[in-house]
Write an enzyme that holds these catalytic residues in place. Structure first.
Site, short mmCIF file in Angstrom:
data_model
loop_
_atom_site.label_atom_id
_atom_site.label_comp_id
_atom_site.label_asym_id
_atom_site.label_seq_id
_atom_site.Cartn_x
_atom_site.Cartn_y
_atom_site.Cartn_z
N LYS A 46 2.10 -3.60 6.66
CA LYS A 46 2.51 -3.58 5.11
C LYS A 46 4.14 -3.47 5.18
O LYS A 46 4.67 -4.06 4.18
CB LYS A 46 1.87 -2.60 4.43
CG LYS A 46 0.40 -2.69 4.30
CD LYS A 46 0.05 -4.12 3.19
CE LYS A 46 -1.38 -4.50 3.27
NZ LYS A 46 -1.66 -5.86 2.93
N TYR A 48 -1.92 -1.04 11.10
CA TYR A 48 -2.15 -1.82 9.68
C TYR A 48 -1.32 -1.42 8.66
O TYR A 48 -0.53 -2.11 7.84
CB TYR A 48 -3.52 -1.35 8.98
CG TYR A 48 -3.60 -1.53 7.66
CD1 TYR A 48 -4.02 -2.65 7.07
CD2 TYR A 48 -3.62 -0.53 6.50
CE1 TYR A 48 -4.16 -2.96 5.40
CE2 TYR A 48 -3.52 -0.58 5.37
CZ TYR A 48 -3.81 -2.00 4.85
OH TYR A 48 -3.76 -2.02 3.26
N SER A 59 0.88 -1.28 0.05
CA SER A 59 -0.21 -0.05 0.05
C SER A 59 0.97 1.32 0.11
O SER A 59 1.94 1.46 0.62
CB SER A 59 -0.86 -0.04 1.22
OG SER A 59 -1.45 1.24 1.46
P1 NAD Z 1 -10.89 -7.75 1.33
O1 NAD Z 1 -10.88 -7.69 2.97
O2 NAD Z 1 -11.74 -7.32 0.38
O3 NAD Z 1 -10.03 -8.96 0.76
C1 NAD Z 1 -9.07 -9.64 1.75
C2 NAD Z 1 -9.69 -11.21 1.79
O4 NAD Z 1 -8.59 -11.74 2.49
C3 NAD Z 1 -11.02 -11.35 2.23
O5 NAD Z 1 -11.63 -12.23 1.45
C4 NAD Z 1 -10.58 -12.33 3.69
O6 NAD Z 1 -11.57 -13.11 3.88
C5 NAD Z 1 -9.32 -12.91 3.52
N1 NAD Z 1 -8.46 -13.10 4.65
C6 NAD Z 1 -8.09 -12.33 5.68
N2 NAD Z 1 -7.41 -12.91 6.40
C7 NAD Z 1 -7.09 -14.08 6.14
C8 NAD Z 1 -6.34 -15.17 6.39
N3 NAD Z 1 -6.09 -15.02 7.64
N4 NAD Z 1 -6.47 -16.39 5.98
C9 NAD Z 1 -7.32 -16.42 4.62
N5 NAD Z 1 -7.93 -15.39 4.27
C10 NAD Z 1 -7.83 -14.17 4.92
O7 NAD Z 1 -9.70 -6.76 0.96
P2 NAD Z 1 -9.30 -5.91 -0.43
O8 NAD Z 1 -9.76 -4.53 -0.12
O9 NAD Z 1 -9.47 -6.71 -1.54
O10 NAD Z 1 -7.60 -5.99 -0.16
C11 NAD Z 1 -6.89 -6.88 -0.69
C12 NAD Z 1 -5.27 -6.43 -0.30
O11 NAD Z 1 -4.87 -5.34 -0.64
C13 NAD Z 1 -5.08 -6.54 1.37
O12 NAD Z 1 -3.85 -6.98 1.68
C14 NAD Z 1 -5.09 -5.02 1.52
O13 NAD Z 1 -4.24 -4.65 2.68
C15 NAD Z 1 -4.44 -4.53 0.19
N6 NAD Z 1 -4.73 -3.04 0.18
C16 NAD Z 1 -6.01 -2.81 -0.17
C17 NAD Z 1 -6.53 -1.37 -0.49
C18 NAD Z 1 -7.86 -1.14 -0.58
O14 NAD Z 1 -7.97 0.40 -0.52
N7 NAD Z 1 -8.55 -1.85 -0.52
C19 NAD Z 1 -5.40 -0.37 -0.40
C20 NAD Z 1 -4.03 -0.65 -0.30
C21 NAD Z 1 -3.67 -2.15 -0.04
C1 UD1 Z 2 -7.07 5.01 3.76
C2 UD1 Z 2 -5.91 4.91 4.54
C3 UD1 Z 2 -4.96 4.05 3.93
C4 UD1 Z 2 -5.45 2.74 3.20
C5 UD1 Z 2 -6.59 3.37 2.28
C6 UD1 Z 2 -7.19 2.35 1.47
C7 UD1 Z 2 -6.09 6.31 6.52
C8 UD1 Z 2 -5.34 7.43 7.34
N1 UD1 Z 2 -5.31 5.82 5.54
O1 UD1 Z 2 -6.51 6.03 2.82
O2 UD1 Z 2 -3.82 3.48 5.06
O3 UD1 Z 2 -4.39 2.14 2.37
O4 UD1 Z 2 -7.54 3.98 3.16
O5 UD1 Z 2 -8.04 1.50 2.52
O6 UD1 Z 2 -7.08 5.79 7.10
N2 UD1 Z 2 -12.85 11.52 3.38
C9 UD1 Z 2 -13.71 12.33 3.42
N3 UD1 Z 2 -14.91 11.86 4.01
C10 UD1 Z 2 -14.97 10.48 4.38
C11 UD1 Z 2 -14.07 9.66 3.99
C12 UD1 Z 2 -12.98 10.22 3.67
O7 UD1 Z 2 -13.82 13.51 3.12
O8 UD1 Z 2 -15.94 10.03 4.82
C13 UD1 Z 2 -11.59 11.85 2.59
C14 UD1 Z 2 -10.09 11.79 3.60
O9 UD1 Z 2 -10.18 12.67 4.46
C15 UD1 Z 2 -9.22 11.70 2.38
C16 UD1 Z 2 -9.81 11.14 1.18
O10 UD1 Z 2 -11.34 11.17 1.38
O11 UD1 Z 2 -8.96 12.89 2.14
C17 UD1 Z 2 -9.55 9.63 0.97
O12 UD1 Z 2 -10.07 8.70 2.21
P1 UD1 Z 2 -10.05 7.51 2.30
O13 UD1 Z 2 -10.74 6.76 1.34
O14 UD1 Z 2 -10.21 6.97 3.78
O15 UD1 Z 2 -8.34 6.94 2.03
P2 UD1 Z 2 -6.84 7.30 2.56
O16 UD1 Z 2 -7.12 8.19 3.83
O17 UD1 Z 2 -6.22 8.08 1.64
#
Ligand code: NAD
Ligand code: UD1
Length: 340
Positions: free
Chosen positions: A155, A151, A126
């Site tokens: 990472k 969290y 991330s």
């Molecule tokens: P998600 O929660 O939708 O998917 C994660 C999946 O992993 C789920 O299906 C959950 O059941 C499974 N899981 C969790 N722990 C487990 C375990 N111990 N054993 C087996 N399965 C397990 O999340 P996502 O949004 O699809 O994210 C996927 C990856 O990307 C994660 O590693 C997350 O940290 C990373 N990531 C997500 C975002 C985002 O905004 N969604 C941003 C940056 C990084």
């Molecule tokens: C957040 C996490 C980041 C994670 C990412 C994806 C924090 C500080 N960071 O990023 O670690 O990888 O989500 O899961 O939590 N906002 C509003 N109103 C809302 C929600 C968000 O104004 O109700 C604004 C936030 O202030 C920010 C932007 O929208 O400026 C994006 O927010 P968000 O979607 O939560 O992502 P990040 O904060 O960038």
């Protein structure tokens, strides 16, 4: 057919990636403990691709089970490791749960990789690893910064563990993809994000407000030093994130030496909160009820990626714009709520 194991493959980004892999003729086996996803995802994937990935319900923390699973499968080309817990706020309240799940889960997987000589790993990292970057856009050479949440720390730790593991091996390649802000859904409205409880992230909060599930969106901070005063992020369509994984696994399978690559996955464009809201209003035809409120603690003013490395290394580039992101997110929200 190349065989890929996808951990967390029934989750949000995992399911979109499984579709891309199946569409590119990979054989896919998902492992997931279903802690944040539903088994019905397999039906949806099959409906979209006309192919059904195989599935094993497994918790990655259970090392014995993980090792026995991998013992039963041969000729694995690579692993794409999505499985993790991802709620920043929850991780602050329950740090041990996050370290145990995200870090121990990776360690089980690496032990299985070691035992079975699996050559390639793509890891979901991330942009949070950069903390509050001093210079924009953020390149992969930007320093790893202090991240206030457990969290984010998981990472950083996982990247470090992968780095050390790769260094110890002569035939292992890994790539940590540092996603910026993945949003949106598959354009047929069949799969998307399933946030539990009140969403923390912007996009699901917008669509739930549009659907009337939430009364009002709070825009956190309107006094930032940005053109409209609201914070800037690099939003990227989840289908673009998914396609980056196919490029990553293709690249690794053709690469010769042991190496751990770290690659930004974004669009390279920063958008403000108000710009995202405007796009949603345009693509949904809904006037969103929002107010400007105080900044959210821990938020940074602006973060967006330099994506040159991803383009050059992987021959990959995001192709969707913000209107396609908000449009698909709204389509998915409507499908979930049975709104016409
Ligand atoms: P998600 O929660 O939708 O998917 C994660 C999946 O992993 C789920 O299906 C959950 O059941 C499974 N899981 C969790 N722990 C487990 C375990 N111990 N054993 C087996 N399965 C397990 O999340 P996502 O949004 O699809 O994210 C996927 C990856 O990307 C994660 O590693 C997350 O940290 C990373 N990531 C997500 C975002 C985002 O905004 N969604 C941003 C940056 C990084
Ligand atoms: C957040 C996490 C980041 C994670 C990412 C994806 C924090 C500080 N960071 O990023 O670690 O990888 O989500 O899961 O939590 N906002 C509003 N109103 C809302 C929600 C968000 O104004 O109700 C604004 C936030 O202030 C920010 C932007 O929208 O400026 C994006 O927010 P968000 O979607 O939560 O992502 P990040 O904060 O960038």
């Amino acid at each position: 057919m190349k065989k890929i194991i996808v951990t967390g493959g029934t989750g949000y980004i995992g399911s979109h990636t499984v579709i891309e892999l199946l569409n590119n003729d990979y054989e896919v086996h998902i492992i997931d403990n279903l802690s944040n996803s539903d088994i019905s995802m397999l039906d949806r994937i099959e409906k979209i691709t006309q192919k059904r990935p195989s599935f094993t319900q497994l918790d990655l923390r259970d090392k014995t089970e993980v090792i026995s699973f991998f013992n039963g499968i041969s000729n694995i080309e690579g692993i794409i490791h999505f499985a993790a817990l991802k709620s920043v706020g929850e991780s602050v309240k329950m740090p041990v749960k996050y370290y145990e799940n995200n870090v121990m889960g990776l360690c089980s997987l690496l032990e299985a990789i070691e035992l079975n000589d699996i050559p390639n790993l793509v890891f979901s990292s991330s942009a949070t690893v950069y903390g509050s970057p001093k210079n924009l856009p953020v390149t992969e050479k930007s320093p790893i910064g202090y991240t206030p949440s457990p969290y984010g720390a998981t990472k950083q730790m996982c990247e470090r563990i992968i780095e050390d593991f790769t260094y110890s091996k002569s035939n292992f390649k890994a790539m940590s993809l540092r996603y910026f802000n993945p949003i949106g859904a598959h354009d047929n409205g069949l799969i998307g994000e399933l946030p539990t409880g009140i969403p923390n992230n912007l996009m699901p909060y917008i669509t739930q407000t549009g659907a009337g599930v939430r009364n009002q969106l709070s825009v956190f901070g309107s006094d930032y030093n940005t053109p409209d005063g609201t914070a800037i992020r690099d939003y990227i369509h989840v289908s673009d994130v998914a396609s980056a994984h196919v490029h990553a696994i293709d690249f690794l399978t053709n690469y010769g030496e042991s190496k751990h690559f770290k690659v930004n996955i974004g669009t390279g464009t920063g958008l403000s909160v108000l710009e995202v809201i405007k796009s949603f209003e345009k693509t949904s035809g809904i006037k969103l009820n929002y107010i400007l409120t105080d900044r959210r603690e821990g938020d940074v003013e602006a973060v967006y990626a330099n994506v040159t490395y991803a383009q050059n290394l992987l021959n990959w580039k995001a192709k969707y714009g913000i209107d396609q992101m908000t449009k698909s997110a709204w389509l998915w929200e409507k499908a979930m709520r049975n709104i016409n």
